[in-house]
Design an enzyme around this catalytic site. Structure first.
Site, PDB file in Angstrom:
ATOM      1  N   ASP A   1       0.897  -1.315   0.025  1.00  0.00           N
ATOM      2  CA  ASP A   1       0.030  -0.098   0.000  1.00  0.00           C
ATOM      3  C   ASP A   1       0.853   1.297  -0.114  1.00  0.00           C
ATOM      4  O   ASP A   1       0.655   2.241  -0.678  1.00  0.00           O
ATOM      5  CB  ASP A   1      -0.884  -0.079   1.306  1.00  0.00           C
ATOM      6  CG  ASP A   1      -2.013   1.109   1.082  1.00  0.00           C
ATOM      7  OD1 ASP A   1      -1.769   2.123   1.359  1.00  0.00           O
ATOM      8  OD2 ASP A   1      -3.292   0.828   0.685  1.00  0.00           O
TER       9      ASP A   1
ATOM     10  N   GLY B   1      -8.942  -5.752  -1.107  1.00  0.00           N
ATOM     11  CA  GLY B   1      -9.477  -6.898  -0.446  1.00  0.00           C
ATOM     12  C   GLY B   1     -10.998  -7.028  -0.939  1.00  0.00           C
ATOM     13  O   GLY B   1     -11.360  -8.269  -1.014  1.00  0.00           O
TER      14      GLY B   1
ATOM     15  N   TRP C   1      -5.736   1.496  -0.009  1.00  0.00           N
ATOM     16  CA  TRP C   1      -5.759   0.777  -1.203  1.00  0.00           C
ATOM     17  C   TRP C   1      -5.621  -0.902  -0.982  1.00  0.00           C
ATOM     18  O   TRP C   1      -6.265  -1.676  -1.596  1.00  0.00           O
ATOM     19  CB  TRP C   1      -4.596   1.019  -2.197  1.00  0.00           C
ATOM     20  CG  TRP C   1      -4.395   2.255  -2.658  1.00  0.00           C
ATOM     21  CD1 TRP C   1      -3.460   3.283  -2.247  1.00  0.00           C
ATOM     22  CD2 TRP C   1      -5.446   3.092  -3.055  1.00  0.00           C
ATOM     23  NE1 TRP C   1      -3.708   4.574  -2.775  1.00  0.00           N
ATOM     24  CE2 TRP C   1      -4.910   4.508  -3.151  1.00  0.00           C
ATOM     25  CE3 TRP C   1      -6.823   2.911  -3.338  1.00  0.00           C
ATOM     26  CZ2 TRP C   1      -5.752   5.559  -3.749  1.00  0.00           C
ATOM     27  CZ3 TRP C   1      -7.498   3.960  -3.908  1.00  0.00           C
ATOM     28  CH2 TRP C   1      -7.042   5.256  -4.194  1.00  0.00           C
ATOM     29  N   ASP C   2      -5.042  -1.297   0.196  1.00  0.00           N
ATOM     30  CA  ASP C   2      -5.076  -2.683   0.559  1.00  0.00           C
ATOM     31  C   ASP C   2      -6.664  -3.248   0.780  1.00  0.00           C
ATOM     32  O   ASP C   2      -7.095  -4.117   0.408  1.00  0.00           O
ATOM     33  CB  ASP C   2      -4.275  -2.945   1.939  1.00  0.00           C
ATOM     34  CG  ASP C   2      -2.845  -3.154   1.640  1.00  0.00           C
ATOM     35  OD1 ASP C   2      -2.526  -3.905   0.368  1.00  0.00           O
ATOM     36  OD2 ASP C   2      -1.903  -3.020   2.399  1.00  0.00           O
ATOM     37  N   LEU C   3      -7.328  -2.242   1.641  1.00  0.00           N
ATOM     38  CA  LEU C   3      -8.435  -2.589   2.174  1.00  0.00           C
ATOM     39  C   LEU C   3      -9.483  -2.572   0.873  1.00  0.00           C
ATOM     40  O   LEU C   3     -10.433  -3.407   0.600  1.00  0.00           O
ATOM     41  CB  LEU C   3      -9.172  -1.562   2.943  1.00  0.00           C
ATOM     42  CG  LEU C   3      -8.224  -1.776   4.235  1.00  0.00           C
ATOM     43  CD1 LEU C   3      -8.846  -0.473   5.425  1.00  0.00           C
ATOM     44  CD2 LEU C   3      -8.599  -2.798   5.217  1.00  0.00           C
TER      45      LEU C   3
END
Length: 402
Positions: free
Chosen positions: A135, A169, A164-166
């Site tokens: 991220d 996901g 951005w990771d979330l």
């Protein structure tokens, strides 16, 4: 009790950090059984901060709850065979795999699909060319840090949230669900790849921020805590707290002017500047002036008084809270909100969230802690039919966790 929509589905994962584990956590909250396959000593995030005083990872324990943990020596041929057999094990509601691993060719789609043609395989990557990315590096590449921070500050401003990771996901959740739909309607499996950098680039592009740079004004400058394109900023209270005030719509602006007693002052200011602050663009243009106009009103009142004055006023606002304050409010609540507490033998009291999607008016909340490697024997027995003697041999050989 609402029936969870993915009840009966089994999802296998081999991943680490945020994007992959957060996707499978969400799938588990929607009813799927999630089996997490990790190296026998844990993945690269097994000890990641935040940690308890005893050194146990709160990070790993929170993101990987609700899952069955299987620990296998993935460097050994026998361990690799076990992982492949689990992921491609039979059953119309099995054969779903989420991963973000690099350098494990035995878990490639080509190898796994040769064993199960209808596999739904979702792979999370750093970038679309297969290169690495997290991220914080991806965020740097897409331009956000250079418009983040105080006005006039020369360097980039990183933020703490792995946004951005979330988002990635949740895109992986969408990929799994669409893959299941395709298989249910056509009988065919699918291989879907999601690059973290693509998620970030798409997000910024879809907000129009890259198109904005093509306009005569060029690239956006930093604007501190002001909301871009409208009026909104933080204000300090008399007792040293902070509140966030926003006035995005005309009604919100009018309510803010009214509750602060600034109607005559604002009218006079509009006349002198030949402007109309009911227009969003004008509020943003004169944001610094308007902030200085309202600042004394907030500075002369305590946070409690401001709450009394603003509640029910139609002003869109919120008090700033520390994470500790939010945590305490959860502990003091009736336990029916999206964040609730569960008890873990390893981590003590954990504050965790239900799936934010409410179904028939209810949060889906049926949480349990996960202990690394604790489900290895049960899963291998259930899925592959291994008996106790064979499990004992694998333990003695160092292939699986004891």
């Amino acid at each position: 009790m609402t029936v969870k929509p993915l009840a009966g589905i089994t999802v296998f994962e081999n991943d680490s950090f945020v994007a992959g584990p957060s996707s499978t956590l969400a799938l588990s909250q929607l009813g799927a059984e999630v089996v997490k396959i990790d190296p026998i000593k844990g993945g690269p995030d097994i000890d990641r901060w935040p940690i308890t005083d005893e050194g146990r990872s709160i990070y790993w324990g929170t993101l990987n709850r609700n899952k069955r943990s299987v620990a296998i020596d993935l460097r050994s041929e026998e361990g690799q065979e076990l992982a492949q057999a689990l992921i491609t094990s039979p059953g119309e509601n099995a054969g779903v795999f989420v991963d973000n691993n690099v350098g494990r060719p035995f878990l490639s789609d080509e190898v796994l699909r040769a064993r199960r043609a209808d596999l739904v395989h979702v792979k999370v990557q750093g970038s679309a060319d297969g290169g690495p990315g997290v991220d914080y590096t991806v965020n740097a590449e897409v331009g956000i840090p250079l418009i983040t921070g105080e006005v006039g500050s020369p360097g980039p401003g990183n933020h703490a949230l792995p946004a951005w990771d979330l988002v990635c996901g949740q895109a992986a959740v969408t990929a799994v669900v669409t893959g299941l739909f395709r298989r249910a309607t056509t009988g065919e499996g699918i291989y879907e790849e999601i690059a973290l950098k693509d998620i970030a680039l798409a997000g910024v592009a879809n907000l129009g921020w890259y198109t904005e740079t093509l306009q005569p004004a060029g690239e956006r400058a930093k604007h501190g805590n002001h909301i871009f394109g409208s009026f909104g900023s933080d204000f300090r209270t008399a007792d040293g707290r902070y509140v966030m005030i926003t006035a995005i719509t005309r009604r919100q602006w009018g309510n803010l002017v009214k509750v602060t007693g600034m109607t005559d002052v604002v009218t006079a200011l509009e006349a002198s500047l030949s402007t109309d602050f009911s227009e969003e663009t004008d509020r943003y243009t004169y944001r610094d002036l308007l902030e200085s106009l309202f600042r004394p009103w907030f500075a002369s009142r305590t946070a409690e008084r401001i709450t009394t004055d603003l509640e029910g006023s139609g002003v869109l606002w919120a008090p700033y809270a520390s994470m500790g304050e939010v945590a305490q409010s959860v502990l003091d609540s009736d336990g029916s909100g999206v964040v609730r507490s569960i008890e873990s033998e390893a981590l003590g009291t954990m504050l965790v969230a239900a799936n934010p999607i409410r179904m028939d008016g209810e949060y889906l909340f049926d949480e349990r802690p996960t202990t690394f490697g604790s489900d290895t024997h049960a899963v291998l027995s259930e899925r592959l039919g291994l008996e106790s003697a064979e499990l004992g041999r694998l333990v003695d050989a160092g292939v699986i966790a004891s």
